[in-house]
Scaffold this motif. Sequence first.
Motif, PDB file in Angstrom:
ATOM      1  N   THR A 148       0.848  -1.180   0.000  1.00  0.00           N
ATOM      2  CA  THR A 148       0.000   0.000   0.000  1.00  0.00           C
ATOM      3  C   THR A 148       0.887   1.235   0.000  1.00  0.00           C
ATOM      4  O   THR A 148       2.083   1.150  -0.301  1.00  0.00           O
ATOM      5  CB  THR A 148      -0.930  -0.023   1.237  1.00  0.00           C
ATOM      6  N   SER A 149       0.331   2.368   0.318  1.00  0.00           N
ATOM      7  CA  SER A 149       1.113   3.580   0.537  1.00  0.00           C
ATOM      8  C   SER A 149       0.484   4.352   1.678  1.00  0.00           C
ATOM      9  O   SER A 149      -0.722   4.624   1.653  1.00  0.00           O
ATOM     10  CB  SER A 149       1.163   4.457  -0.717  1.00  0.00           C
ATOM     11  N   TYR A 150       1.297   4.672   2.682  1.00  0.00           N
ATOM     12  CA  TYR A 150       0.755   5.396   3.831  1.00  0.00           C
ATOM     13  C   TYR A 150       1.372   6.786   3.981  1.00  0.00           C
ATOM     14  O   TYR A 150       1.167   7.461   4.982  1.00  0.00           O
ATOM     15  CB  TYR A 150       0.933   4.585   5.122  1.00  0.00           C
ATOM     16  N   ARG A 151       2.132   7.227   2.960  1.00  0.00           N
ATOM     17  CA  ARG A 151       2.681   8.583   2.987  1.00  0.00           C
ATOM     18  C   ARG A 151       3.045   9.007   1.569  1.00  0.00           C
ATOM     19  O   ARG A 151       3.149   8.186   0.664  1.00  0.00           O
ATOM     20  CB  ARG A 151       3.927   8.655   3.887  1.00  0.00           C
ATOM     21  N   LYS A 152       3.247  10.301   1.403  1.00  0.00           N
ATOM     22  CA  LYS A 152       3.660  10.842   0.123  1.00  0.00           C
ATOM     23  C   LYS A 152       5.056  11.461   0.235  1.00  0.00           C
ATOM     24  O   LYS A 152       5.499  11.829   1.320  1.00  0.00           O
ATOM     25  CB  LYS A 152       2.664  11.898  -0.368  1.00  0.00           C
ATOM     26  N   GLU A 153       5.711  11.547  -0.893  1.00  0.00           N
ATOM     27  CA  GLU A 153       7.019  12.192  -0.984  1.00  0.00           C
ATOM     28  C   GLU A 153       7.019  13.032  -2.248  1.00  0.00           C
ATOM     29  O   GLU A 153       6.849  12.506  -3.355  1.00  0.00           O
ATOM     30  CB  GLU A 153       8.123  11.137  -1.047  1.00  0.00           C
ATOM     31  N   GLN A 154       7.129  14.350  -2.097  1.00  0.00           N
ATOM     32  CA  GLN A 154       7.089  15.270  -3.231  1.00  0.00           C
ATOM     33  C   GLN A 154       5.844  15.036  -4.088  1.00  0.00           C
ATOM     34  O   GLN A 154       5.891  15.024  -5.322  1.00  0.00           O
ATOM     35  CB  GLN A 154       8.365  15.144  -4.057  1.00  0.00           C
ATOM     36  N   GLY A 155       4.729  14.803  -3.416  1.00  0.00           N
ATOM     37  CA  GLY A 155       3.445  14.661  -4.088  1.00  0.00           C
ATOM     38  C   GLY A 155       3.126  13.279  -4.619  1.00  0.00           C
ATOM     39  O   GLY A 155       2.010  13.035  -5.079  1.00  0.00           O
ATOM     40  N   ALA A 156       4.092  12.355  -4.564  1.00  0.00           N
ATOM     41  CA  ALA A 156       3.881  11.004  -5.096  1.00  0.00           C
ATOM     42  C   ALA A 156       3.756  10.000  -3.954  1.00  0.00           C
ATOM     43  O   ALA A 156       4.370  10.155  -2.892  1.00  0.00           O
ATOM     44  CB  ALA A 156       5.043  10.604  -5.996  1.00  0.00           C
ATOM     45  N   ASP A 157       2.946   8.957  -4.176  1.00  0.00           N
ATOM     46  CA  ASP A 157       2.796   7.910  -3.177  1.00  0.00           C
ATOM     47  C   ASP A 157       4.111   7.142  -3.003  1.00  0.00           C
ATOM     48  O   ASP A 157       4.774   6.786  -3.980  1.00  0.00           O
ATOM     49  CB  ASP A 157       1.705   6.918  -3.598  1.00  0.00           C
ATOM     50  N   VAL A 158       4.488   6.879  -1.759  1.00  0.00           N
ATOM     51  CA  VAL A 158       5.677   6.078  -1.453  1.00  0.00           C
ATOM     52  C   VAL A 158       5.248   4.615  -1.328  1.00  0.00           C
ATOM     53  O   VAL A 158       4.327   4.306  -0.564  1.00  0.00           O
ATOM     54  CB  VAL A 158       6.323   6.541  -0.136  1.00  0.00           C
ATOM     55  N   PRO A 159       5.861   3.690  -2.071  1.00  0.00           N
ATOM     56  CA  PRO A 159       5.495   2.270  -1.947  1.00  0.00           C
ATOM     57  C   PRO A 159       5.870   1.743  -0.552  1.00  0.00           C
ATOM     58  O   PRO A 159       7.021   1.876  -0.111  1.00  0.00           O
ATOM     59  CB  PRO A 159       6.339   1.585  -3.027  1.00  0.00           C
ATOM     60  N   THR A 160       4.895   1.171   0.132  1.00  0.00           N
ATOM     61  CA  THR A 160       5.107   0.701   1.498  1.00  0.00           C
ATOM     62  C   THR A 160       4.437  -0.659   1.700  1.00  0.00           C
ATOM     63  O   THR A 160       3.639  -1.105   0.873  1.00  0.00           O
ATOM     64  CB  THR A 160       4.533   1.699   2.525  1.00  0.00           C
ATOM     65  N   MET A 161       4.769  -1.291   2.813  1.00  0.00           N
ATOM     66  CA  MET A 161       4.128  -2.543   3.221  1.00  0.00           C
ATOM     67  C   MET A 161       3.683  -2.436   4.670  1.00  0.00           C
ATOM     68  O   MET A 161       4.397  -1.871   5.511  1.00  0.00           O
ATOM     69  CB  MET A 161       5.092  -3.721   3.076  1.00  0.00           C
ATOM     70  N   LEU A 162       2.535  -2.996   4.959  1.00  0.00           N
ATOM     71  CA  LEU A 162       2.044  -3.142   6.324  1.00  0.00           C
ATOM     72  C   LEU A 162       1.970  -4.630   6.628  1.00  0.00           C
ATOM     73  O   LEU A 162       1.432  -5.406   5.834  1.00  0.00           O
ATOM     74  CB  LEU A 162       0.656  -2.512   6.486  1.00  0.00           C
TER      75      LEU A 162
END
Length: 297
Positions: free
Chosen positions: A277-291
């Motif tokens: 999923t993505s739980y934050r943005k970086e420079q307006g883009a979703d950061v690829p993340t895992m929970l």
Amino acid sequence: MMHHDTSSGDLNADRRLSYAEAMLAGGDPVAAAEIMADAMLLAPDWVAGWVRYGEMAEAAGLHEAARAAYEAALGRDPADRFGASLHLMYLTDCPVTDTAPAAHMQALFDQYAPRFEASLVDALGYCAPTLLAAYLEGHLGRALDLGCGTGLMGGAIKGRFDHLTGYDISTGMLEQARRKGIYDMLEQHDLNALPAVVPQYDLVVTADVLIYFGALEQIIEWSASALVSGGRLALTVEKTTGRDFRLQKSRRFAHSEDYIRRLLSVAGLNALRLEHTSYRKEQGADVPTMLVIAQKP
């Protein structure tokens, strides 16, 4: 960026830093690096100045100058309050460190604490605690929040636990968490040097914390040992592929799914859920993340 309390002690060097920052903001990193190089001649023991010079040189594509600047900073401050080792590792793609330096993390988050939530939640759309809380079913019993920060995770699970302890390296962050009145106990700990523990928790949760650690063997093993039978570990990471972990341009670590699954298995934990999923943005883009939710048999 530099901490606000890092004057060189030399007025002329500080003025050159201001000029260099203006050049950088104006889109001329080469000029910024040249001005900062002059500043360092005036204040050669200025650790924060060496790091900022390295950042400007790196932005200008002057990688050898950047490397020398970061090495100069690290040589003058082995505790690495300004994170020179992270810059050096990213620049060279060599294993300088496998975690963010404790002194750097403490200084950074002590400074950041008063505006942490506005910066992370409001500006970057951070929602890891909310997502983890939704994935954690049922009553949570005795819980430990590793890297609790200002208490966002505690707020997300408020009313669902019998007892909640929070650990964090930053006294400033712990003070913000204390003001919320959610945690039963708050303690300052370096998560790379956690005290011996016996099984006592039904939940260990670490939200947006492992991004500051490359190698996770120690912290996941410790978390597993802290859980009672049936207890759960809930964590988040930023995602990469091709290697176990990677230091990113953001100077945060990303981890691969294979690596996380392998560490859970070695620690004797069963993966219950792994969400991309993505739980934050970086420079307006979703950061690829895992929970990730795992359970101790």
